[in-house]
Design a protein around this motif. Structure first.
Motif, PDB file in Angstrom:
ATOM      1  N   ARG A 289     -52.200 -35.726  -0.181  1.00 29.95           N
ATOM      2  CA  ARG A 289     -51.750 -37.109   0.067  1.00 29.95           C
ATOM      3  C   ARG A 289     -52.897 -38.079   0.356  1.00 29.95           C
ATOM      4  O   ARG A 289     -54.004 -37.678   0.574  1.00 29.95           O
ATOM      5  CB  ARG A 289     -50.808 -37.153   1.264  1.00 29.95           C
ATOM      6  CG  ARG A 289     -49.714 -36.093   1.222  1.00 29.95           C
ATOM      7  CD  ARG A 289     -48.648 -36.489   2.190  1.00 29.95           C
ATOM      8  NE  ARG A 289     -48.107 -35.326   2.885  1.00 29.95           N
ATOM      9  CZ  ARG A 289     -46.812 -35.076   3.005  1.00 29.95           C
ATOM     10  NH1 ARG A 289     -45.922 -35.853   2.492  1.00 29.95           N
ATOM     11  NH2 ARG A 289     -46.400 -34.018   3.680  1.00 29.95           N
TER      12      ARG A 289
ATOM     13  N   SER B 139     -45.073 -27.676  12.672  1.00 29.24           N
ATOM     14  CA  SER B 139     -46.166 -28.098  11.788  1.00 29.24           C
ATOM     15  C   SER B 139     -46.827 -26.863  11.188  1.00 29.24           C
ATOM     16  O   SER B 139     -46.849 -25.800  11.816  1.00 29.24           O
ATOM     17  CB  SER B 139     -47.226 -28.850  12.580  1.00 29.24           C
ATOM     18  OG  SER B 139     -46.653 -29.965  13.212  1.00 29.24           O
TER      19      SER B 139
ATOM     20  N   TRP C 225     -47.266 -26.835   0.723  1.00 30.68           N
ATOM     21  CA  TRP C 225     -46.494 -26.885  -0.520  1.00 30.68           C
ATOM     22  C   TRP C 225     -45.194 -26.101  -0.348  1.00 30.68           C
ATOM     23  O   TRP C 225     -45.202 -24.966   0.162  1.00 30.68           O
ATOM     24  CB  TRP C 225     -47.321 -26.322  -1.672  1.00 30.68           C
ATOM     25  CG  TRP C 225     -46.703 -26.524  -3.015  1.00 30.68           C
ATOM     26  CD1 TRP C 225     -46.749 -27.658  -3.778  1.00 30.68           C
ATOM     27  CD2 TRP C 225     -45.943 -25.569  -3.768  1.00 30.68           C
ATOM     28  NE1 TRP C 225     -46.065 -27.458  -4.959  1.00 30.68           N
ATOM     29  CE2 TRP C 225     -45.562 -26.194  -4.979  1.00 30.68           C
ATOM     30  CE3 TRP C 225     -45.551 -24.251  -3.525  1.00 30.68           C
ATOM     31  CZ2 TRP C 225     -44.811 -25.541  -5.959  1.00 30.68           C
ATOM     32  CZ3 TRP C 225     -44.800 -23.598  -4.499  1.00 30.68           C
ATOM     33  CH2 TRP C 225     -44.442 -24.240  -5.701  1.00 30.68           C
TER      34      TRP C 225
ATOM     35  N   ARG D 211     -42.586 -29.909  -3.627  1.00 33.02           N
ATOM     36  CA  ARG D 211     -43.153 -31.067  -2.923  1.00 33.02           C
ATOM     37  C   ARG D 211     -44.048 -30.586  -1.785  1.00 33.02           C
ATOM     38  O   ARG D 211     -44.083 -29.393  -1.483  1.00 33.02           O
ATOM     39  CB  ARG D 211     -42.036 -31.942  -2.350  1.00 33.02           C
ATOM     40  CG  ARG D 211     -41.233 -31.227  -1.273  1.00 33.02           C
ATOM     41  CD  ARG D 211     -39.880 -31.864  -1.040  1.00 33.02           C
ATOM     42  NE  ARG D 211     -39.100 -31.059  -0.090  1.00 33.02           N
ATOM     43  CZ  ARG D 211     -38.378 -30.000  -0.420  1.00 33.02           C
ATOM     44  NH1 ARG D 211     -38.312 -29.584  -1.673  1.00 33.02           N
ATOM     45  NH2 ARG D 211     -37.715 -29.316   0.483  1.00 33.02           N
ATOM     46  N   TYR D 212     -44.742 -31.517  -1.149  1.00 32.75           N
ATOM     47  CA  TYR D 212     -45.485 -31.220   0.068  1.00 32.75           C
ATOM     48  C   TYR D 212     -44.663 -31.672   1.262  1.00 32.75           C
ATOM     49  O   TYR D 212     -44.038 -32.734   1.228  1.00 32.75           O
ATOM     50  CB  TYR D 212     -46.845 -31.915   0.050  1.00 32.75           C
ATOM     51  CG  TYR D 212     -47.810 -31.228  -0.884  1.00 32.75           C
ATOM     52  CD1 TYR D 212     -48.516 -30.107  -0.457  1.00 32.75           C
ATOM     53  CD2 TYR D 212     -47.980 -31.652  -2.189  1.00 32.75           C
ATOM     54  CE1 TYR D 212     -49.377 -29.441  -1.311  1.00 32.75           C
ATOM     55  CE2 TYR D 212     -48.841 -30.993  -3.050  1.00 32.75           C
ATOM     56  CZ  TYR D 212     -49.536 -29.889  -2.600  1.00 32.75           C
ATOM     57  OH  TYR D 212     -50.380 -29.225  -3.444  1.00 32.75           O
ATOM     58  N   GLU D 213     -44.680 -30.856   2.322  1.00 31.80           N
ATOM     59  CA  GLU D 213     -43.959 -31.165   3.563  1.00 31.80           C
ATOM     60  C   GLU D 213     -44.932 -31.006   4.731  1.00 31.80           C
ATOM     61  O   GLU D 213     -45.775 -30.103   4.721  1.00 31.80           O
ATOM     62  CB  GLU D 213     -42.806 -30.169   3.782  1.00 31.80           C
ATOM     63  CG  GLU D 213     -41.650 -30.309   2.804  1.00 31.80           C
ATOM     64  CD  GLU D 213     -40.613 -31.336   3.232  1.00 31.80           C
ATOM     65  OE1 GLU D 213     -40.843 -32.040   4.250  1.00 31.80           O
ATOM     66  OE2 GLU D 213     -39.579 -31.420   2.556  1.00 31.80           O
ATOM     67  N   SER D 214     -44.784 -31.850   5.768  1.00 24.10           N
ATOM     68  CA  SER D 214     -45.679 -31.719   6.917  1.00 24.10           C
ATOM     69  C   SER D 214     -45.209 -30.642   7.899  1.00 24.10           C
ATOM     70  O   SER D 214     -45.960 -30.248   8.787  1.00 24.10           O
ATOM     71  CB  SER D 214     -45.847 -33.058   7.617  1.00 24.10           C
ATOM     72  OG  SER D 214     -44.588 -33.615   7.854  1.00 24.10           O
TER      73      SER D 214
ATOM     74  N   GLU E  13     -49.729 -33.607  -6.461  1.00 19.94           N
ATOM     75  CA  GLU E  13     -50.671 -34.280  -5.572  1.00 19.94           C
ATOM     76  C   GLU E  13     -50.801 -35.746  -5.985  1.00 19.94           C
ATOM     77  O   GLU E  13     -50.473 -36.117  -7.096  1.00 19.94           O
ATOM     78  CB  GLU E  13     -52.047 -33.575  -5.631  1.00 19.94           C
ATOM     79  CG  GLU E  13     -51.997 -32.106  -5.190  1.00 19.94           C
ATOM     80  CD  GLU E  13     -51.407 -31.184  -6.242  1.00 19.94           C
ATOM     81  OE1 GLU E  13     -51.473 -31.530  -7.432  1.00 19.94           O
ATOM     82  OE2 GLU E  13     -50.847 -30.130  -5.862  1.00 19.94           O
TER      83      GLU E  13
ATOM     84  N   SER F  49     -50.365 -30.824   5.380  1.00 25.47           N
ATOM     85  CA  SER F  49     -49.208 -30.668   4.499  1.00 25.47           C
ATOM     86  C   SER F  49     -49.163 -29.233   3.986  1.00 25.47           C
ATOM     87  O   SER F  49     -50.186 -28.560   3.941  1.00 25.47           O
ATOM     88  CB  SER F  49     -49.297 -31.560   3.267  1.00 25.47           C
ATOM     89  OG  SER F  49     -49.524 -32.884   3.602  1.00 25.47           O
TER      90      SER F  49
ATOM     91  N   ASP G 279     -56.530 -31.601   2.508  1.00 21.90           N
ATOM     92  CA  ASP G 279     -55.582 -31.659   3.629  1.00 21.90           C
ATOM     93  C   ASP G 279     -54.569 -30.513   3.568  1.00 21.90           C
ATOM     94  O   ASP G 279     -53.670 -30.438   4.391  1.00 21.90           O
ATOM     95  CB  ASP G 279     -54.881 -33.023   3.701  1.00 21.90           C
ATOM     96  CG  ASP G 279     -54.116 -33.369   2.436  1.00 21.90           C
ATOM     97  OD1 ASP G 279     -54.064 -32.546   1.503  1.00 21.90           O
ATOM     98  OD2 ASP G 279     -53.558 -34.488   2.381  1.00 21.90           O
ATOM     99  N   THR G 280     -54.715 -29.638   2.591  1.00 20.63           N
ATOM    100  CA  THR G 280     -53.829 -28.473   2.536  1.00 20.63           C
ATOM    101  C   THR G 280     -54.518 -27.294   1.866  1.00 20.63           C
ATOM    102  O   THR G 280     -55.342 -27.475   0.960  1.00 20.63           O
ATOM    103  CB  THR G 280     -52.507 -28.810   1.809  1.00 20.63           C
ATOM    104  OG1 THR G 280     -51.680 -27.644   1.783  1.00 20.63           O
ATOM    105  CG2 THR G 280     -52.740 -29.265   0.384  1.00 20.63           C
TER     106      THR G 280
END
Ligand code: MD3
Ligand code: FE
Length: 193
Positions: A193, A68, A49, A57-60, A116, A47, A95-96
């Motif tokens: 996440r 990605s 920010w 928000r967080y985006e993939s 988060e 992810s 994860d980020t």
């Protein structure tokens, strides 16, 4: 909050940041109200920010490239996990990684990180390049913050009750770092996440 002074190797991290920025360039994001954030940012990991007219928000995927976000380099994961364990939070699996780049006179106002999912996970932050004054406030925005000087290679771990403290960065003073030139970089490792 645990401060590990001169704990990370700036030269190794510089090379990794440069490689990541070729895939996901630094950019100035906008706020919901149409302002621009003072620090240029990019992300690595599952992810990233994002801030725009729709908010934070967080985006993939990276909205700039539609791809990605680049994978987190192994050396980033090892650094974040080792630092968290050293501070008493074993098993941290971020994860980020948000990478902030501050030019001189850029700073970040007092805020708390609330995007988060799990506030039981710590945050690991690595300072690189020009020194900065980090402000640590309280659980309320009006509480008077104290200052902590941060230098290249310093690692901060925020876990437990410290995870939700207000914090910020004073405007960066002009200078010339031997590796990073007229910039301060900050790597912030989080479990989003
Ligand atoms: C304390 N970045 O990206 S890192 C941010 O230096 C941010 O770029 C600053 O605040 C920087 O959100 C400070 C240190 C940091 C990061 C997250 C925290 C401190 C924190 C979350 C909770 C408490
Ligand atoms: Fe923050």
């Amino acid at each position: 909050m645990v401060l590990l002074r001169r704990w990370a190797d700036p030269a190794t991290l510089l090379a990794l940041i440069q490689a990541l920025a070729e895939q996901a360039p630094f950019r100035f994001m906008t706020t919901r109200r149409g302002g621009k954030l003072a620090a240029a940012m990019t992300s690595a990991g599952a992810s990233g920010w994002v801030s725009d007219a729709r908010g934070y928000r967080y985006e993939s995927r990276d909205p700039l490239t539609g791809q990605s976000w680049p994978a987190m380099p192994d050396a980033f994961l090892v650094l974040a996990d080792t630092a968290a364990a050293e501070a008493g939070f074993p098993g941290f699996a971020p994860d980020t990684c948000l990478i902030n780049r501050y030019a001189v006179r850029a700073g970040m106002g007092l805020h708390r990180d609330g995007d988060e999912r799990d506030f039981d996970q710590p945050i690991v932050s690595v300072s690189l390049g020009l020194p900065a004054v980090f402000l640590v406030g309280g659980m309320e925005k009006d509480e008077k913050p104290f200052s902590v000087g941060l230098e290249s290679g310093d690692v901060l771990v925020f876990g437990g009750p410290a995870r939700l403290l207000f914090h910020g960065i004073r405007p960066v003073k002009p200078g010339d770092d031997p590796l990073f030139g007229p910039f301060r970089y900050n790597l912030t490792f989080r479990r989003a996440r």
